[in-house]
Write an enzyme that holds these catalytic residues in place. Sequence first.
Site, PDB file in Angstrom:
ATOM      1  N   ASN A 165      -1.566 -16.390   2.976  1.00 40.77           N
ATOM      2  CA  ASN A 165      -2.898 -16.873   2.634  1.00 40.77           C
ATOM      3  C   ASN A 165      -2.900 -18.407   2.660  1.00 40.77           C
ATOM      4  OD1 ASN A 165      -5.142 -17.815   1.185  1.00 40.77           O
ATOM      5  ND2 ASN A 165      -5.290 -15.905   0.019  1.00 40.77           N
TER       6      ASN A 165
ATOM      7  N   HIS B 249      -5.175 -20.551   2.086  1.00 39.62           N
ATOM      8  CA  HIS B 249      -5.817 -21.203   0.928  1.00 39.62           C
ATOM      9  C   HIS B 249      -4.795 -21.414  -0.189  1.00 39.62           C
ATOM     10  CE1 HIS B 249      -9.812 -20.535   2.592  1.00 39.62           C
ATOM     11  NE2 HIS B 249      -9.436 -19.300   2.860  1.00 39.62           N
TER      12      HIS B 249
ATOM     13  N   ASP C  38       0.855 -12.979  -7.556  1.00 39.93           N
ATOM     14  CA  ASP C  38      -0.161 -11.939  -7.466  1.00 39.93           C
ATOM     15  C   ASP C  38      -1.222 -12.291  -8.505  1.00 39.93           C
ATOM     16  OD1 ASP C  38      -0.746  -9.672  -5.878  1.00 39.93           O
ATOM     17  OD2 ASP C  38      -0.621  -8.435  -7.671  1.00 39.93           O
ATOM     18  N   THR C  39      -2.454 -12.216  -8.079  1.00 39.25           N
ATOM     19  CA  THR C  39      -3.556 -12.655  -8.933  1.00 39.25           C
ATOM     20  C   THR C  39      -4.588 -11.563  -9.051  1.00 39.25           C
ATOM     21  OG1 THR C  39      -3.257 -14.962  -8.312  1.00 39.25           O
ATOM     22  CG2 THR C  39      -5.421 -14.366  -9.109  1.00 39.25           C
TER      23      THR C  39
ATOM     24  N   PHE D  52     -12.077 -19.883  -2.578  1.00 39.95           N
ATOM     25  CA  PHE D  52     -12.024 -18.624  -1.827  1.00 39.95           C
ATOM     26  C   PHE D  52     -12.168 -17.469  -2.808  1.00 39.95           C
ATOM     27  CE2 PHE D  52      -7.745 -16.976  -2.881  1.00 39.95           C
ATOM     28  CZ  PHE D  52      -7.203 -18.085  -3.509  1.00 39.95           C
ATOM     29  N   GLY D  53     -12.116 -16.257  -2.269  1.00 38.28           N
ATOM     30  CA  GLY D  53     -12.153 -15.050  -3.111  1.00 38.28           C
ATOM     31  C   GLY D  53     -13.375 -15.020  -4.026  1.00 38.28           C
ATOM     32  N   TYR D  54     -13.112 -14.804  -5.303  1.00 36.50           N
ATOM     33  CA  TYR D  54     -14.185 -14.659  -6.286  1.00 36.50           C
ATOM     34  C   TYR D  54     -14.657 -16.007  -6.846  1.00 36.50           C
ATOM     35  CZ  TYR D  54     -12.686  -9.745  -6.246  1.00 36.50           C
ATOM     36  OH  TYR D  54     -12.356  -8.454  -5.863  1.00 36.50           O
TER      37      TYR D  54
ATOM     38  N   ARG E 268      -3.500 -20.242 -11.230  1.00 42.24           N
ATOM     39  CA  ARG E 268      -2.329 -20.444 -10.378  1.00 42.24           C
ATOM     40  C   ARG E 268      -1.622 -21.755 -10.742  1.00 42.24           C
ATOM     41  NH1 ARG E 268      -3.947 -17.713  -6.591  1.00 42.24           N
ATOM     42  NH2 ARG E 268      -5.549 -19.160  -5.985  1.00 42.24           N
TER      43      ARG E 268
END
Length: 192
Positions: free
Chosen positions: A9, A11, A68-69, A148-150, A177
């Site tokens: 990834n 990002h 892992d998130t 990115f993502g949520y 993170r």
Amino acid sequence: MKLVIATNNIHKINEIRHLLNEKIELLSLGDIGCRAELPETEMTLEGNAVQKALYIYEHFNVNCFADDTGLEIDVLKGEPGVFSARYAGENCTYEDNIRKVLTAMQEKKNRSARFKTVIALVINGKIETFEGIVEGMIRDQKLGNNGFGYDPIFQPAGLEKTFAEISLEEKNRISHRAIALQKLVKYLENNV
Ligand code: IMP
């Protein structure tokens, strides 16, 4: 020292490069010639982070870490949680996932949620894990174009903006993170 980050990834790689000091040379999976899809079949963030890091250590014999998130939403009983990447189904987009959350959260009063990251470090065969949590809430619509993502629907506690409305530098100061990575960096400084 050289350390492989077990992700493709871009990002995440960019965020993490910003955070590590110059003593640590961060290598991507591409840099070590790994094109495999990493296993991620555990039912917890910690389990998945350890599984990914061990896979790289065992196949490539390099020191590495994996993260892992998950986004945990209280009123959805902790979902999407460990299923955050594929919440709206296999091959879904960030957009699909956000739509699914916003639909599930329609008219819900309790908007509290948190991002949780677990980093698993495998160094000379030894495993260490580090956790970072950011509390916040889910907005009722997308706001902002960064991240990115949520990020466009998650507003961290103490801010009136979503993660997608702040700069990468600002996100890196407070993010889940970043908190986990700061613990990793401290560990490396003290133990390696
Ligand atoms: P991963 O398993 O750590 O790659 O994260 C699972 C999913 O959580 C990703 O596909 C993203 O949708 C989401 N995610 C992870 N980190 C973040 C973040 O910093 N902001 C917003 N969404 C994130």
